[in-house]
Design a protein around this motif. Structure first.
Motif, mmCIF file in Angstrom:
data_model
loop_
_atom_site.group_PDB
_atom_site.id
_atom_site.type_symbol
_atom_site.label_atom_id
_atom_site.label_comp_id
_atom_site.label_asym_id
_atom_site.label_seq_id
_atom_site.Cartn_x
_atom_site.Cartn_y
_atom_site.Cartn_z
ATOM 1 N N ASN A 68 48.350 34.949 -60.934
ATOM 2 C CA ASN A 68 47.609 34.311 -59.847
ATOM 3 C C ASN A 68 48.269 34.587 -58.504
ATOM 4 O O ASN A 68 47.585 34.775 -57.498
ATOM 5 C CB ASN A 68 47.480 32.807 -60.069
ATOM 6 C CG ASN A 68 46.438 32.472 -61.111
ATOM 7 O OD1 ASN A 68 45.537 33.264 -61.355
ATOM 8 N ND2 ASN A 68 46.566 31.311 -61.719
ATOM 9 N N GLN A 69 49.590 34.605 -58.468
ATOM 10 C CA GLN A 69 50.296 34.897 -57.227
ATOM 11 C C GLN A 69 49.981 36.326 -56.775
ATOM 12 O O GLN A 69 49.706 36.571 -55.605
ATOM 13 C CB GLN A 69 51.803 34.729 -57.414
ATOM 14 C CG GLN A 69 52.597 35.029 -56.161
ATOM 15 C CD GLN A 69 54.110 34.925 -56.402
ATOM 16 O OE1 GLN A 69 54.544 34.522 -57.468
ATOM 17 N NE2 GLN A 69 54.878 35.289 -55.402
ATOM 18 N N LEU A 70 49.964 37.258 -57.698
ATOM 19 C CA LEU A 70 49.640 38.640 -57.377
ATOM 20 C C LEU A 70 48.209 38.749 -56.838
ATOM 21 O O LEU A 70 47.949 39.423 -55.847
ATOM 22 C CB LEU A 70 49.805 39.518 -58.624
ATOM 23 C CG LEU A 70 49.440 40.993 -58.478
ATOM 24 C CD1 LEU A 70 50.311 41.660 -57.408
ATOM 25 C CD2 LEU A 70 49.588 41.705 -59.807
ATOM 26 N N ASN A 71 47.278 38.042 -57.464
ATOM 27 C CA ASN A 71 45.893 38.037 -57.008
ATOM 28 C C ASN A 71 45.792 37.474 -55.591
ATOM 29 O O ASN A 71 45.074 38.015 -54.743
ATOM 30 C CB ASN A 71 45.029 37.220 -57.975
ATOM 31 C CG ASN A 71 43.562 37.362 -57.693
ATOM 32 O OD1 ASN A 71 43.087 38.452 -57.393
ATOM 33 N ND2 ASN A 71 42.829 36.259 -57.776
ATOM 34 N N ASP A 72 46.532 36.404 -55.308
ATOM 35 C CA ASP A 72 46.537 35.826 -53.964
ATOM 36 C C ASP A 72 47.096 36.814 -52.940
ATOM 37 O O ASP A 72 46.573 36.926 -51.824
ATOM 38 C CB ASP A 72 47.361 34.534 -53.927
ATOM 39 C CG ASP A 72 46.701 33.392 -54.688
ATOM 40 O OD1 ASP A 72 45.478 33.480 -54.943
ATOM 41 O OD2 ASP A 72 47.404 32.415 -55.006
ATOM 42 N N ALA A 76 45.065 38.256 -49.778
ATOM 43 C CA ALA A 76 45.594 38.080 -48.418
ATOM 44 C C ALA A 76 45.704 39.431 -47.716
ATOM 45 O O ALA A 76 45.341 39.564 -46.540
ATOM 46 C CB ALA A 76 46.950 37.385 -48.479
ATOM 47 N N ALA A 77 46.161 40.426 -48.430
ATOM 48 C CA ALA A 77 46.288 41.756 -47.840
ATOM 49 C C ALA A 77 44.915 42.318 -47.486
ATOM 50 O O ALA A 77 44.730 42.928 -46.424
ATOM 51 C CB ALA A 77 47.019 42.689 -48.802
ATOM 52 N N ALA A 78 43.927 42.077 -48.341
ATOM 53 C CA ALA A 78 42.569 42.579 -48.084
ATOM 54 C C ALA A 78 41.970 41.888 -46.872
ATOM 55 O O ALA A 78 41.275 42.528 -46.064
ATOM 56 C CB ALA A 78 41.703 42.371 -49.299
#
Length: 85
Positions: A68-72, A76-78
């Protein structure tokens, strides 16, 4: 024993309908419903749930708690217009 009981309209309708379907008197349907409802709780069958474990498709070293942290971080980067690479 004779007693007065006030039923909600929806309950009275349901009892009348059940009595009609079973071709039984209203009083009998009420008594049977109360007997079933007031019977011992142990007679109620409870479903048995079983958990079947399975192997994970994640590779060694992948921490599933951080997905989930990676997805966030990707979201955020997108939103900032950043591209990877």
């Amino acid at each position: 024993m004779r007693t007065t009981l006030t039923l909600d309209d929806d309950v009275a309708d349901a009892v009348r309908e059940r009595a009609r379907l079973l071709d039984q008197p209203f009083k009998r349907v009420v008594n049977e419903a109360l007997r079933r409802g007031l019977g011992p709780a142990a007679s109620v069958e409870r479903p048995v749930y079983r958990v079947k474990p399975h192997r994970s498709a994640l590779r060694t070293g992948v921490d599933p708690l951080r997905l989930n942290q990676l997805n966030d971080e990707i979201d955020a980067a997108a939103s900032l217009g950043e591209t990877g690479g």
